[in-house]
Design a protein around this motif. Structure first.
Motif, PDB file in Angstrom:
ATOM      1  N   PHE A 103      -1.044  -0.700 -11.380  1.00  0.00           N
ATOM      2  CA  PHE A 103      -2.202  -1.282 -12.066  1.00  0.00           C
ATOM      3  C   PHE A 103      -2.949  -2.339 -11.242  1.00  0.00           C
ATOM      4  O   PHE A 103      -4.186  -2.337 -11.194  1.00  0.00           O
ATOM      5  N   PRO A 104      -2.245  -3.267 -10.568  1.00  0.00           N
ATOM      6  CA  PRO A 104      -2.979  -4.306  -9.821  1.00  0.00           C
ATOM      7  C   PRO A 104      -3.873  -3.765  -8.714  1.00  0.00           C
ATOM      8  O   PRO A 104      -4.769  -4.478  -8.240  1.00  0.00           O
ATOM      9  N   TYR A 105      -3.646  -2.524  -8.298  1.00  0.00           N
ATOM     10  CA  TYR A 105      -4.383  -1.960  -7.157  1.00  0.00           C
ATOM     11  C   TYR A 105      -5.489  -0.995  -7.591  1.00  0.00           C
ATOM     12  O   TYR A 105      -6.240  -0.497  -6.747  1.00  0.00           O
ATOM     13  N   GLN A 106      -5.553  -0.734  -8.898  1.00  0.00           N
ATOM     14  CA  GLN A 106      -6.502   0.270  -9.367  1.00  0.00           C
ATOM     15  C   GLN A 106      -7.876  -0.323  -9.629  1.00  0.00           C
ATOM     16  O   GLN A 106      -8.016  -1.479 -10.003  1.00  0.00           O
ATOM     17  N   ASP A 116      -1.344   5.564  -4.045  1.00  0.00           N
ATOM     18  CA  ASP A 116      -0.598   5.266  -5.264  1.00  0.00           C
ATOM     19  C   ASP A 116       0.545   6.262  -5.458  1.00  0.00           C
ATOM     20  O   ASP A 116       1.683   5.876  -5.744  1.00  0.00           O
ATOM     21  N   ILE A 117       0.250   7.536  -5.303  1.00  0.00           N
ATOM     22  CA  ILE A 117       1.254   8.592  -5.504  1.00  0.00           C
ATOM     23  C   ILE A 117       2.374   8.469  -4.480  1.00  0.00           C
ATOM     24  O   ILE A 117       3.557   8.633  -4.800  1.00  0.00           O
ATOM     25  N   ASP A 121       6.321   7.743  -5.491  1.00  0.00           N
ATOM     26  CA  ASP A 121       7.425   8.605  -5.034  1.00  0.00           C
ATOM     27  C   ASP A 121       8.429   7.819  -4.198  1.00  0.00           C
ATOM     28  O   ASP A 121       9.642   8.049  -4.288  1.00  0.00           O
ATOM     29  N   TRP A 122       7.919   6.881  -3.407  1.00  0.00           N
ATOM     30  CA  TRP A 122       8.818   6.033  -2.612  1.00  0.00           C
ATOM     31  C   TRP A 122       9.709   5.188  -3.528  1.00  0.00           C
ATOM     32  O   TRP A 122      10.927   5.092  -3.317  1.00  0.00           O
TER      33      TRP A 122
END
Length: 281
Positions: A103-106, A116-117, A121-122
């Motif tokens: 959320f903070p990066y969107q 983001d994906i 996954d990481w």
């Protein structure tokens, strides 16, 4: 001072002050554990440092800035918190829940980017939950769910992670699994971990730095040797503890303990003599 510290903060609800004039420093890239009896202010302190609740006076400083003056999204890029009882994730898949950490990066409509994906996954890989990505969170065991919540915190890509009693409601094996994961994140990725724990020997085993609290004040802060000793534990928990050594870590551990009772304390609850006598027959 270090990267994160509090200076003379008072925290309370209305006229009731819970944390009093408290100043603590959180060591960077270490595991800090806060211990103390129920109601001593451990969780309240965590919430104030992460700005979930406001403090009445004093300051919480991160990277030289008062957190009250920090932009919300910028702060969320620096610190993440896993509360004691995370909100229900009914109907969400594991991947969807972990995506909330982004959320903070969107921007705009909040659609997930390729970055983001990759981060999601990481985080799932690191916490050993990638195989659950498309499963419902409701279908997981308690230990699995806790690792998924930690994955969500990791997806925030913060250097600092707060956890309020992360082992609550978990059995012994899952408690160890969660604590070993946090230790791994600290050692391999240099994440600063701050958590509240009830179990003294877990706190001693996994913490680099301990903060012992009572009645909203710090009784002692320091390494395990300085905090896990008879004098401090008596002050904090009102117990007379026998301290030994963990044969696997060589850290101090509480082997057994008795309650400390005053000379005439609880006299009104003393067993009547005739009952004591009858017990001998």
């Amino acid at each position: 001072m270090g990267r994160l510290y509090t200076s003379n903060i008072n925290i309370g609800y209305g006229d009731h002050v819970i944390v009093k004039n408290l100043s603590v420093e959180i060591p960077d890239k270490k595991i800090t554990t806060i211990i103390g009896s129920n109601g001593c202010g451990k969780s309240t302190l965590l919430k104030a440092i992460t700005r979930i609740i406001s403090h009445q006076s004093g300051s919480v400083v991160l990277d030289g800035k008062d957190i009250l003056k920090e932009n919300t999204k910028n702060l969320a890029k620096k610190m993440a918190i896993l509360p004691q009882s995370p909100e229900s994730a009914n109907g969400l898949t594991v991947g969807e829940l972990v995506s909330y950490g982004r959320f903070p990066y969107q921007k705009g409509f909040g659609r997930l980017t390729k970055k983001d994906i990759e981060v999601i996954d990481w985080a799932l890989e690191v916490t050993g939950t990638i195989e659950y990505k498309f499963r419902s969170v409701d279908a997981l065991s308690g230990g699995q769910r806790q690792r998924v919540w930690i994955a969500m915190a990791l997806a925030q890509e913060t250097d600092i992670i707060f956890l309020d009693e992360p082992t609550t409601y978990l059995d012994m094996a899952h408690q160890l699994e969660v604590l070993e994961l946090l230790q791994k994140l600290n050692k391999e990725q240099e994440r600063t971990i701050i958590m509240v724990l009830h179990e003294l020997n877990q706190a001693a085993r996994f913490a680099d730095h301990l903060i012992a609290m009572k009645d909203g004040e710090v009784v002692k802060a320091g390494n395990c040797e300085e905090v896990i000793n008879r004098h401090v534990l008596q002050k904090v928990f009102n117990i007379d503890a026998e301290i030994g050594r963990d044969p696997r870590t060589n850290k101090p551990m509480c082997i057994t303990y008795n309650l400390v009772k005053g000379e005439n304390k609880h006299e009104e609850n003393r067993i009547p003599d005739h009952f004591a006598l009858s017990a001998n027959y």
